[in-house]
Design a protein around this motif. Structure first.
Motif, PDB file in Angstrom:
ATOM      1  N   UNK A 116      -1.417  -0.052   3.352  1.00 15.23           N
ATOM      2  CA  UNK A 116      -1.882  -1.273   2.989  1.00 15.23           C
ATOM      3  C   UNK A 116      -1.190  -2.055   1.692  1.00 15.23           C
ATOM      4  N   UNK A 117      -0.676  -3.174   1.636  1.00 15.59           N
ATOM      5  CA  UNK A 117      -0.080  -3.563   0.294  1.00 15.59           C
ATOM      6  C   UNK A 117      -0.706  -5.039   0.069  1.00 15.59           C
ATOM      7  N   UNK A 118      -1.308  -5.267  -1.099  1.00 14.96           N
ATOM      8  CA  UNK A 118      -1.681  -6.405  -1.359  1.00 14.96           C
ATOM      9  C   UNK A 118      -3.156  -6.671  -1.493  1.00 14.96           C
ATOM     10  N   UNK A 119      -3.401  -7.180  -2.621  1.00 13.55           N
ATOM     11  CA  UNK A 119      -4.878  -7.178  -3.224  1.00 13.55           C
ATOM     12  C   UNK A 119      -5.902  -7.431  -2.056  1.00 13.55           C
ATOM     13  N   UNK A 120      -6.068  -8.530  -1.458  1.00 14.69           N
ATOM     14  CA  UNK A 120      -7.118  -8.915  -0.667  1.00 14.69           C
ATOM     15  C   UNK A 120      -7.168  -8.062   0.598  1.00 14.69           C
ATOM     16  N   UNK A 121      -5.777  -7.780   1.100  1.00 18.24           N
ATOM     17  CA  UNK A 121      -5.731  -6.825   2.388  1.00 18.24           C
ATOM     18  C   UNK A 121      -6.393  -5.629   1.952  1.00 18.24           C
ATOM     19  N   UNK A 122      -5.680  -5.001   0.975  1.00 19.99           N
ATOM     20  CA  UNK A 122      -5.974  -3.408   0.704  1.00 19.99           C
ATOM     21  C   UNK A 122      -7.566  -3.481   0.310  1.00 19.99           C
ATOM     22  N   UNK A 123      -8.357  -4.411  -0.272  1.00 17.40           N
ATOM     23  CA  UNK A 123      -9.511  -4.231  -0.471  1.00 17.40           C
ATOM     24  C   UNK A 123     -10.561  -4.476   0.646  1.00 17.40           C
ATOM     25  N   UNK A 124     -10.081  -5.175   1.456  1.00 16.14           N
ATOM     26  CA  UNK A 124     -10.775  -5.484   3.056  1.00 16.14           C
ATOM     27  C   UNK A 124     -10.711  -3.910   3.537  1.00 16.14           C
ATOM     28  N   UNK A 125      -9.465  -3.444   3.672  1.00 13.46           N
ATOM     29  CA  UNK A 125      -9.324  -2.014   4.334  1.00 13.46           C
ATOM     30  C   UNK A 125     -10.444  -1.168   4.005  1.00 13.46           C
ATOM     31  N   UNK A 126     -10.549  -1.106   2.306  1.00 16.46           N
ATOM     32  CA  UNK A 126     -11.604  -0.300   1.840  1.00 16.46           C
ATOM     33  C   UNK A 126     -12.772  -0.570   2.547  1.00 16.46           C
ATOM     34  N   UNK A 127     -13.274  -1.627   2.673  1.00 10.72           N
ATOM     35  CA  UNK A 127     -14.649  -2.042   3.165  1.00 10.72           C
ATOM     36  C   UNK A 127     -14.578  -1.451   4.769  1.00 10.72           C
ATOM     37  N   UNK A 128     -13.688  -2.244   5.437  1.00 11.79           N
ATOM     38  CA  UNK A 128     -13.898  -1.955   6.847  1.00 11.79           C
ATOM     39  C   UNK A 128     -12.354  -1.545   7.262  1.00 11.79           C
TER      40      UNK A 128
END
Ligand SMILES: [Zn+2]
Length: 562
Positions: A331-343
């Protein structure tokens, strides 16, 4: 997904000829999904037909061990008698291969036209191979019988029946590979079914329907399998080639229509567009359709085994290969990547751990702090806010100079580790030197640049503990010589380097306007057979850039091994 849903569901399937003309609509009833299917890997025979893929007997034994470790049901070892390599493989397999899950299969053909089974060399070789199962190929397309075998359809059927009976009499289990089945079925359904009927009567355990030319689409496969199922009570198998990009889909449809043996290759190797990629077919069957394939506790071996086999066949793994590719859970890109970390399940179709893959955060100069923090967490590093800010600054500075950490996960790991206070202490480098000599041989007045006598030699001076080591090595070029010299210096101290080697070396010129004075970026891929990492070097001097990437690759190798 559950069998209750699909059971007894009618589906109208439009059936078209290869020429695109619609002919009859075909209704077929879907049976209950099977609870399990046999996985039959054919890398060692069909997969080896891939252009550029060549396996030594040792390689073949190693691949077979990996397949057994993964837990496939059958491993096709080759065609005994077809070439000396396959003869040696079966001889050594009997002594050296300790298969715990898989059964070894020997491949061959039916007897030749007009030859009695006991006079046929192919059948004799199948019996002599020592494998408990023989998979024999037979022509089920009438035109092939007439044009390739140059015999009558009756003799074509007799060849199938005689051969199977003969092999069974010699205590072999027999599968029939119905070659060109789907093409044959489209053109002469009666003959194709007649061959299958004869094979079943003769005692063939499985009738494997082959899309040999790979031109079928899922609807064709589903309708034909359903029709065969109505005429046969033998186990049915499917063997697809990927010429339409549908091999995995075709195999799934075949299973839904009643097939319980799926043939293919881990990583989809094979001639032309390849065979069914079992690395995708297996998890699709197990995780999406809830059908048992390999033992469920071994599914997590899928990614490491797929990569190990890629290593053994010496073909770089495709990062975008479904389920097992390096990029397929990246996963690349800040917003997407941090969302991945959550769910993660918002962005990932399965938990990557299930198939032994992992979520990967891709870090570049576009990354924010949170992405970098996630990358650090992925590596098990604790880096606090201030340090993280410093790393981000350094990363952006280095990317401005030409580094590209998004594609160099190994060097990024070292950057993050160094920020957390870690320093590699395996060895220290005093100096290195590379000399390239070329001389125009006096006795060759017509020599061109490539015919010049060029030799490259590198010397590396390192310290390991209190010991100073000087090593010299030659190579076919400066980078090869440096790699050899560094290894000569430290491998005796770190034997693990013997199983770590470079798989790719790429150079890119970044500021082309400056001609030969331009900055170059070097990327090196390294593997230990299970995991691959990429390291980077950037410099105006290509040797220096290469050295940085080489050095980082060795440090990562030592770090992961310890
Ligand atoms: Zn094939």
């Amino acid at each position: 997904m559950s069998s209750e849903v699909t059971a007894h569901e009618h589906r109208g399937v439009r059936h078209t000829h290869a020429n695109g003309q619609l002919h009859h609509a075909h209704d077929y009833e879907l049976p209950d999904l099977p609870t399990s299917v046999d996985i039959f890997d054919t890398i060692l025979r069909d997969g080896s037909q891939q252009e550029g893929l060549s396996l030594s007997v040792d390689d073949k034994l190693r691949v077979a061990e990996q397949l057994d470790h993964l837990g496939v049901t059958f491993i096709e070892g080759g065609w005994p008698g077809a070439n000396p390599k396959d003869v040696e493989f079966f001889a050594r397999a009997q002594k050296e291969l300790k298969l715990t899950t898989a059964t070894l299969v020997a491949f061959g053909s039916t007897r030749r036209a007009g030859v009695a089974p006991h006079d046929d060399a192919v059948l004799a070789n199948l019996i002599g191979a020592g494998a408990p199962v023989a998979c024999i190929v037979a022509k089920t397309w009438d035109r092939h019988v007439a044009e390739a075998l140059r015999t009558s359809l009756d003799e074509g059927v007799a060849m199938v029946r005689d051969s199977i009976e003969y092999l069974i009499k010699h205590d072999l289990r027999v599968f029939l590979d119905a070659e060109h089945f789907f093409d044959g079925y489209r053109r002469n359904r009666d003959f194709a079914l007649r061959v299958l009927g004869a094979a079943e009567e003769a005692g063939a355990e499985a009738l494997v329907l082959c899309d040999t030319n790979g031109g079928s689409l899922p609807d064709d496969i589903g309708a034909a399998v359903a029709d065969v199922r109505e005429h046969s009570s033998a186990q049915l198998g499917i063997h697809c080639h990927n010429d339409t990009g549908c091999a995995v889909a075709n195999s799934l449809v075949a299973v839904q229509a009643g097939v319980t043996q799926v043939q293919g290759c881990i990583n989809g190797y094979g001639e032309r567009a390849g065979n069914t990629d079992l690395s995708a077919a297996i998890p699709n069957l197990s995780l999406k359709l809830n059908i048992r394939t390999i033992p469920s506790d071994r599914l997590e071996l899928l990614t490491p085994v797929a990569h190990h086999i890629a290593e053994l066949v010496n073909i770089s793994p495709n990062p975008q290969q479904p389920y097992v590719g390096n990029s397929v859970f990246a996963h690349k890109g800040g917003l997407h990547a941090s969302a991945v970390a959550r769910s993660a399940d918002l962005y990932e179709h399965i938990e990557p751990d299930l198939v032994g893959n992992g979520t990967r955060v891709v870090v570049s100069e576009m990354a924010g702090r949170s992405t970098l923090a996630m990358k650090a967490a992925e590596l098990g590093l604790e880096i606090d806010g201030d340090l993280l800010g410093g790393v981000l600054e350094e990363l952006k500075h280095l990317e401005h100079e030409g580094y590209h950490f998004e594609v160099a996960d190994g060097s990024l790991e070292l950057l993050l580790r160094r920020a957390s206070g870690w320093k590699p202490d395996y060895f220290s480098v005093e100096s290195f030197r590379v000399i390239t000599d070329h001389s125009d041989p006096a006795d060759s007045p017509t020599s061109t640049a490539s015919a010049l006598g060029v030799t490259t030699e590198a010397t590396v001076k390192v310290h390991v503990g209190d010991e100073r080591i000087v090593a010299t090595a030659e190579g076919n070029g400066p980078v090869n010589a440096l790699d050899a010299a560094l290894r000569a210096a430290i491998e005796p101290k770190f034997p693990v380097l013997g199983s770590i080697h470079l798989t790719d070396y790429r150079v890119r010129v970044l500021s082309t306007g400056q001609g030969t004075g331009a900055v170059t970026r070097v990327l090196v891929d390294t593997t230990d057979g299970l995991v691959t990492w990429t390291t980077i070097g950037v410099s105006e001097n290509i040797i220096e850039a290469s050295w940085q990437a080489l050095y980082d690759s060795v440090i990562i190798g030592l770090l992961h091994a310890s």
